[in-house]
Design a protein around this motif. Sequence first.
Motif, mmCIF file in Angstrom:
data_model
loop_
_atom_site.group_PDB
_atom_site.id
_atom_site.type_symbol
_atom_site.label_atom_id
_atom_site.label_comp_id
_atom_site.label_asym_id
_atom_site.label_seq_id
_atom_site.Cartn_x
_atom_site.Cartn_y
_atom_site.Cartn_z
ATOM 1 N N ASP A 155 0.856 -1.205 0.000
ATOM 2 C CA ASP A 155 0.000 0.000 0.000
ATOM 3 C C ASP A 155 0.886 1.247 0.000
ATOM 4 O O ASP A 155 0.540 2.265 -0.601
ATOM 5 C CB ASP A 155 -0.905 0.029 1.241
ATOM 6 C CG ASP A 155 -2.110 -0.891 1.095
ATOM 7 O OD1 ASP A 155 -2.457 -1.233 -0.053
ATOM 8 O OD2 ASP A 155 -2.693 -1.270 2.129
ATOM 9 N N ALA B 262 -4.841 2.250 6.327
ATOM 10 C CA ALA B 262 -4.523 2.947 5.072
ATOM 11 C C ALA B 262 -3.848 4.285 5.380
ATOM 12 O O ALA B 262 -2.888 4.676 4.706
ATOM 13 C CB ALA B 262 -5.794 3.154 4.265
ATOM 14 N N ALA B 263 -4.333 4.975 6.411
ATOM 15 C CA ALA B 263 -3.735 6.265 6.788
ATOM 16 C C ALA B 263 -2.273 6.068 7.207
ATOM 17 O O ALA B 263 -1.410 6.894 6.889
ATOM 18 C CB ALA B 263 -4.529 6.908 7.923
ATOM 19 N N THR C 181 -12.407 10.116 15.372
ATOM 20 C CA THR C 181 -12.001 9.923 16.754
ATOM 21 C C THR C 181 -10.614 10.556 16.912
ATOM 22 O O THR C 181 -9.601 9.957 16.528
ATOM 23 C CB THR C 181 -11.928 8.400 17.075
ATOM 24 O OG1 THR C 181 -13.069 7.776 16.507
ATOM 25 C CG2 THR C 181 -11.843 8.132 18.546
ATOM 26 N N LYS D 64 -7.485 8.745 18.243
ATOM 27 C CA LYS D 64 -6.725 7.829 17.373
ATOM 28 C C LYS D 64 -5.703 8.607 16.545
ATOM 29 O O LYS D 64 -4.609 8.107 16.278
ATOM 30 C CB LYS D 64 -7.675 7.057 16.448
ATOM 31 C CG LYS D 64 -8.434 5.970 17.154
ATOM 32 C CD LYS D 64 -9.008 5.001 16.127
ATOM 33 C CE LYS D 64 -10.140 4.193 16.714
ATOM 34 N NZ LYS D 64 -10.983 3.569 15.689
ATOM 35 N N MET E 238 -4.015 3.989 -6.766
ATOM 36 C CA MET E 238 -3.319 3.338 -5.652
ATOM 37 C C MET E 238 -3.547 1.827 -5.679
ATOM 38 O O MET E 238 -2.629 1.041 -5.452
ATOM 39 C CB MET E 238 -3.810 3.929 -4.330
ATOM 40 C CG MET E 238 -3.225 3.236 -3.128
ATOM 41 S SD MET E 238 -3.657 4.082 -1.615
ATOM 42 C CE MET E 238 -3.213 2.821 -0.420
ATOM 43 N N LEU E 239 -4.801 1.452 -5.990
ATOM 44 C CA LEU E 239 -5.135 0.027 -6.054
ATOM 45 C C LEU E 239 -4.247 -0.690 -7.075
ATOM 46 O O LEU E 239 -3.720 -1.769 -6.826
ATOM 47 C CB LEU E 239 -6.618 -0.113 -6.440
ATOM 48 C CG LEU E 239 -7.189 -1.513 -6.391
ATOM 49 C CD1 LEU E 239 -7.304 -1.988 -4.951
ATOM 50 C CD2 LEU E 239 -8.569 -1.557 -7.050
HETATM 51 P P1 NAP Z 1 -9.753 1.136 8.857
HETATM 52 O O1 NAP Z 1 -8.425 0.712 9.406
HETATM 53 O O2 NAP Z 1 -10.979 0.416 9.277
HETATM 54 O O3 NAP Z 1 -9.924 2.726 9.164
HETATM 55 C C1 NAP Z 1 -11.107 3.382 8.842
HETATM 56 C C2 NAP Z 1 -10.952 4.904 9.032
HETATM 57 O O4 NAP Z 1 -12.128 5.512 8.516
HETATM 58 C C3 NAP Z 1 -10.831 5.344 10.485
HETATM 59 O O5 NAP Z 1 -10.035 6.493 10.567
HETATM 60 C C4 NAP Z 1 -12.302 5.680 10.845
HETATM 61 O O6 NAP Z 1 -12.424 6.650 11.874
HETATM 62 C C5 NAP Z 1 -12.755 6.289 9.534
HETATM 63 N N1 NAP Z 1 -14.208 6.182 9.363
HETATM 64 C C6 NAP Z 1 -14.925 5.066 9.089
HETATM 65 N N2 NAP Z 1 -16.231 5.377 8.976
HETATM 66 C C7 NAP Z 1 -16.338 6.711 9.190
HETATM 67 C C8 NAP Z 1 -17.428 7.638 9.199
HETATM 68 N N3 NAP Z 1 -18.671 7.245 8.968
HETATM 69 N N4 NAP Z 1 -17.154 8.949 9.438
HETATM 70 C C9 NAP Z 1 -15.891 9.367 9.662
HETATM 71 N N5 NAP Z 1 -14.817 8.552 9.670
HETATM 72 C C10 NAP Z 1 -15.037 7.237 9.436
HETATM 73 O O7 NAP Z 1 -9.745 1.053 7.273
HETATM 74 P P2 NAP Z 1 -8.483 1.220 6.302
HETATM 75 O O8 NAP Z 1 -7.903 -0.115 6.027
HETATM 76 O O9 NAP Z 1 -7.613 2.277 6.855
HETATM 77 O O10 NAP Z 1 -9.193 1.686 4.933
HETATM 78 C C11 NAP Z 1 -9.739 2.996 4.782
HETATM 79 C C12 NAP Z 1 -10.237 3.181 3.344
HETATM 80 O O11 NAP Z 1 -9.152 3.156 2.449
HETATM 81 C C13 NAP Z 1 -11.216 2.095 2.852
HETATM 82 O O12 NAP Z 1 -12.235 2.711 2.106
HETATM 83 C C14 NAP Z 1 -10.366 1.236 1.948
HETATM 84 O O13 NAP Z 1 -11.127 0.626 0.911
HETATM 85 C C15 NAP Z 1 -9.441 2.294 1.367
HETATM 86 N N6 NAP Z 1 -8.192 1.717 0.858
HETATM 87 C C16 NAP Z 1 -7.927 1.911 -0.454
HETATM 88 C C17 NAP Z 1 -6.761 1.394 -0.983
HETATM 89 C C18 NAP Z 1 -6.472 1.604 -2.435
HETATM 90 O O14 NAP Z 1 -5.626 0.876 -2.965
HETATM 91 N N7 NAP Z 1 -7.093 2.567 -3.080
HETATM 92 C C19 NAP Z 1 -5.861 0.658 -0.174
HETATM 93 C C20 NAP Z 1 -6.159 0.505 1.186
HETATM 94 C C21 NAP Z 1 -7.348 1.039 1.689
HETATM 95 P P3 NAP Z 1 -12.412 6.239 13.440
HETATM 96 O O15 NAP Z 1 -10.970 6.102 13.829
HETATM 97 O O16 NAP Z 1 -13.097 7.364 14.117
HETATM 98 O O17 NAP Z 1 -13.163 4.930 13.544
#
Ligand code: NAP
Length: 290
Positions: A109, A137-138, A160, A163, A258-259
């Motif tokens: 990633d 992802a962040a 949050t 975090k 990115m994907l």
């Molecule tokens: P994750 O670890 O579950 O983190 C989710 C993040 O989104 C957290 O910061 C969470 O905030 C926030 N969030 C979720 N629902 C929310 C809402 N309704 N309002 C505000 N904030 C919200 O997921 P992740 O693995 O980091 O993935 C995040 C996104 O990136 C996904 O959509 C994933 O598909 C995408 N992604 C894309 C690629 C790509 O190649 N393009 C690669 C990896 C991931 P809290 O901390 O407050 O819960």
Amino acid sequence: MKNLTHINTKLLGLIGHPIKQSYSPFIHNAAFEMKKMDYLYLPFDVTKSNLKGAIRGMSILGVKGFNVTIPHKENILDMLDNISEEASIVGAVNTVVNDHGELNGYNTDVHGVTGTLMQYKKDITGSVVSVVGAGGAARAVIYSLIRNFKPEKIFLVNRTEQKAESLKKYFSEKIKFDSFNTKELFPPDLVETFRSSKLIINATSVGMFPDSDDSITELGESFTKDQIVFDLVYNPTRTKLLKLAEKQGAETVDGLNMLIYQAAKSFELWTGEEMPVEQVRNSIKYYIEN
Ligand code: NAP
């Protein structure tokens, strides 16, 4: 799509739960087909309680490598023989290479982010960047920014805030980057933060199908024509956030790049070959949009 395999076909896969939504089988099998390579990539639905057994199975069966997705990206670290530096700092593995029984973990990633943003390197270096999200992802985004783009300051914005604070502390200690500010995801207050940023990155799942009407902000005045706005969400490709930013004249970048770039790095780690990135991008875009 390939319909014939034989004794020399090499197997790759994906483990996660659930995995039905993944585009990785399509991407990799399309690339193997395009390059006439004798590989097959299969999805395996593996629950948390079966992770250890599944990894042992992969190794015993001689699977050449596999991707790892939610919920195993973090838990798998302790089950592998070697972890790359970036996977170790990011704290997540999304790609495993089986080197004659030795399982090596990587985080591609990070390459996905780097490959996507490389064309904007001059704009990003020395500038202010807002990263929204504090999940896995962040972490990959922040690692790539600090290592490859050297921004002056990063605003960590998250629903949050606690975090975001933990993430700030973690990266300050791990890679000695201290120029972080944290903010809660509270739109009216964010306009100035966003407007002061050269690059805004959405690393949350907000706006993802089926909730495509959601956006991390509804306020068009958050964006200017000099900005770059990058949304990691790739389904839909044109998210509400990107449409809003585009209306204000900002440069927009979708999650599909990115994907593909992260997949291309995994492909290279497994096969030693380059993925035909542009061709695969066209194929997956058509697949998602139709
Ligand atoms: P994750 O670890 O579950 O983190 C989710 C993040 O989104 C957290 O910061 C969470 O905030 C926030 N969030 C979720 N629902 C929310 C809402 N309704 N309002 C505000 N904030 C919200 O997921 P992740 O693995 O980091 O993935 C995040 C996104 O990136 C996904 O959509 C994933 O598909 C995408 N992604 C894309 C690629 C790509 O190649 N393009 C690669 C990896 C991931 P809290 O901390 O407050 O819960």
